[in-house]
Design a protein around this motif. Structure first.
Motif, PDB file in Angstrom:
ATOM      1  N   GLU A 107       0.841  -1.017  -0.260  1.00  0.00           N
ATOM      2  CA  GLU A 107      -0.101   0.065   0.073  1.00  0.00           C
ATOM      3  C   GLU A 107       0.993   1.405  -0.404  1.00  0.00           C
ATOM      4  N   ALA A 108       1.853   1.832   0.698  1.00  0.00           N
ATOM      5  CA  ALA A 108       2.645   2.361   0.731  1.00  0.00           C
ATOM      6  C   ALA A 108       3.371   2.854  -0.496  1.00  0.00           C
ATOM      7  N   ARG A 109       3.983   2.004  -1.712  1.00  0.00           N
ATOM      8  CA  ARG A 109       4.281   2.196  -2.696  1.00  0.00           C
ATOM      9  C   ARG A 109       2.648   2.743  -3.242  1.00  0.00           C
ATOM     10  N   VAL A 111       0.840   4.724  -3.362  1.00  0.00           N
ATOM     11  CA  VAL A 111       0.287   5.923  -2.925  1.00  0.00           C
ATOM     12  C   VAL A 111       2.417   6.235  -2.400  1.00  0.00           C
ATOM     13  N   GLY A 112       2.954   6.279  -2.527  1.00  0.00           N
ATOM     14  CA  GLY A 112       4.271   6.930  -2.248  1.00  0.00           C
ATOM     15  C   GLY A 112       4.486   7.158  -1.167  1.00  0.00           C
ATOM     16  N   GLY A 113       4.102   6.499   0.045  1.00  0.00           N
ATOM     17  CA  GLY A 113       3.466   7.031   1.957  1.00  0.00           C
ATOM     18  C   GLY A 113       5.325   6.289   2.410  1.00  0.00           C
ATOM     19  N   ARG A 114       5.430   6.872   3.009  1.00  0.00           N
ATOM     20  CA  ARG A 114       6.983   7.131   3.962  1.00  0.00           C
ATOM     21  C   ARG A 114       6.346   5.773   5.171  1.00  0.00           C
ATOM     22  N   LEU A 115       7.208   4.576   5.188  1.00  0.00           N
ATOM     23  CA  LEU A 115       6.896   4.176   5.586  1.00  0.00           C
ATOM     24  C   LEU A 115       7.318   2.769   6.676  1.00  0.00           C
ATOM     25  N   ALA A 116       8.175   2.938   7.989  1.00  0.00           N
ATOM     26  CA  ALA A 116       9.424   1.510   8.617  1.00  0.00           C
ATOM     27  C   ALA A 116       8.564   1.411   9.501  1.00  0.00           C
TER      28      ALA A 116
END
Length: 388
Positions: A107-109, A111-116
């Motif tokens: 899901e992060a990929r 929308v370009g969301g930052r994820l750790a």
């Protein structure tokens, strides 16, 4: 505005929610905050018809869980996933955690969301593991996080706390992991108020000595460490550690008692954020951080200061039950349709505690739909035999 009779409080009339966010932001994802790097540690939504009893494998409502993550990205926040806020070590088993990391990464990929994501050792028993087994468990989880495209957060390990003989074991094991990571890692120092099994982490129950050890680790690997999340609920200790860090290494506050002042900072610097409280106050926190980006600290203070009494109640002792309040507030705010949790953890706080949490959430202005919040609070009180 609606009103409700709260036990021990009386008639309470809710405030109107304050409009948040820059004008014209409707469906488009907002820009990430720039002056502070901010992660909200996100909760998981249980499947209300799953067998989420204590000790049972976690049954997760993936659609609702991922929808909440899109809400956080839409606000411009990064997400720290598979952390203690997601009930790691308190109901979310490794099989469900692995699926969460994989799904959140996809899901992060999109929308370009930052994820750790958290890298831990919870596929092991908390005791009776060798250092080699602990390293292998960390390496297994590190591979899962990296395959998901997320930044690794090297979580504090109960198994390591039980097995390590002293600081050298921590320095050696963490050094191995840091050198293997494909990108700079975030370290994770969680105090025993969040998890009693972590007492003596970094090889000493003396926090001054523990600080010396973690600083030595960071200085030896500064180019491979993005930052360290510190959750000790001690603002002075955090500031001292922050000022001792090498240039380029961030201090991510995990201090849910003192975060407004730590993030705002002083003439010598500021903390970034990796916080469980940012889950329920996400919209307010994002607006406050965008105000800092715009050079408006007064607006930041006006938004953040009213959330602090809520946070201090939410994280009151026993602090590790804060997850119950997080999910309760998500339910009141309409981010999920029920107040159930994996491992049955919704029973972790009393009705009086939740009543006060409701009042403080309203005072902080974080309930986006007061009518819905009142309807759901009445339902909870009715289950307790209280007419509101």
């Amino acid at each position: 505005m609606p009103e409700i009779t709260l036990p021990g409080i009386g008639v309470h009339r809710l405030r109107a929610p304050e409009p948040l966010g820059p004008p014209g932001t409707t469906s488009a994802y907002r820009a990430t905050t720039s002056s502070r790097t901010a992660f909200a540690a996100a909760h998981v939504v249980a499947d209300p018809l799953g067998h989420n009893a204590p000790g049972a494998p976690a049954a997760v409502d993936w659609e609702a869980t991922l929808a909440f993550r899109h809400h956080l990205w839409w606000l411009g926040l990064g997400i720290a996933d598979a952390m203690d806020t997601a009930q790691r070590g308190m109901g979310l088993d490794w099989a469900a955690t692995k699926e969460l990391i994989t799904r959140s990464g996809a899901e992060a990929r999109s929308v370009g969301g930052r994820l750790a994501c958290g890298v831990g050792t919870d596929q092991l028993p908390p005791t009776d593991a060798s250092l080699a087994e602990i390293l292998a468990a960390y390496e297994e989880q590190l591979e899962v996080v990296e395959q998901a495209g997320a930044q690794p957060i090297l979580m504090a390990s109960r198994a390591l706390a039980a097995t390590a003989d002293g600081p050298d074991d921590y320095l050696h094991l963490y050094g191995r992991l840091i050198s293997q990571s494909r990108q700079p890692v975030i370290l994770h120092w969680l105090g025993e108020m969040f998890d009693p099994a972590l007492r003596g982490y970094w090889g000493s129950a003396d926090l001054d000595r523990a600080s010396e050890t973690v600083l030595a680790l960071i200085k030896d690997h500064a180019d491979r460490i993005d930052g360290i999340k510190v959750s000790l609920l001690d603002a002075d200790r955090e500031i001292a550690l922050r000022r001792a860090l090498p240039d380029g290494v961030r201090l991510y506050t995990g201090d849910d008692f003192n975060y407004p002042e730590l993030i705002r900072g002083d003439e010598l610097g500021h903390s970034h954020a990796l916080l469980g409280i940012f889950d329920p106050i996400a919209a307010t926190a994002a607006a406050a951080l965008h105000a800092l980006d715009a050079g408006d600290p007064d607006r930041y203070d006006a938004l953040m200061t009213p959330t602090l009494p809520l946070a201090r109640h939410l994280f009151a002792a026993p602090t590790f039950h804060y997850k119950t309040g997080i999910v309760f507030l998500a339910w009141l705010s309409g981010h999920q349709d029920h107040f159930t949790m994996v491992a049955g953890a919704q029973s972790g706080r009393s009705v009086p505690h939740l009543v006060e949490l409701f009042r403080l959430a309203d005072a902080a202005g974080i309930l986006p739909d007061p009518d819905l919040a009142v309807h759901r609070m009445r339902a909870l009180l009715a289950m307790a035999g209280v007419e509101a």
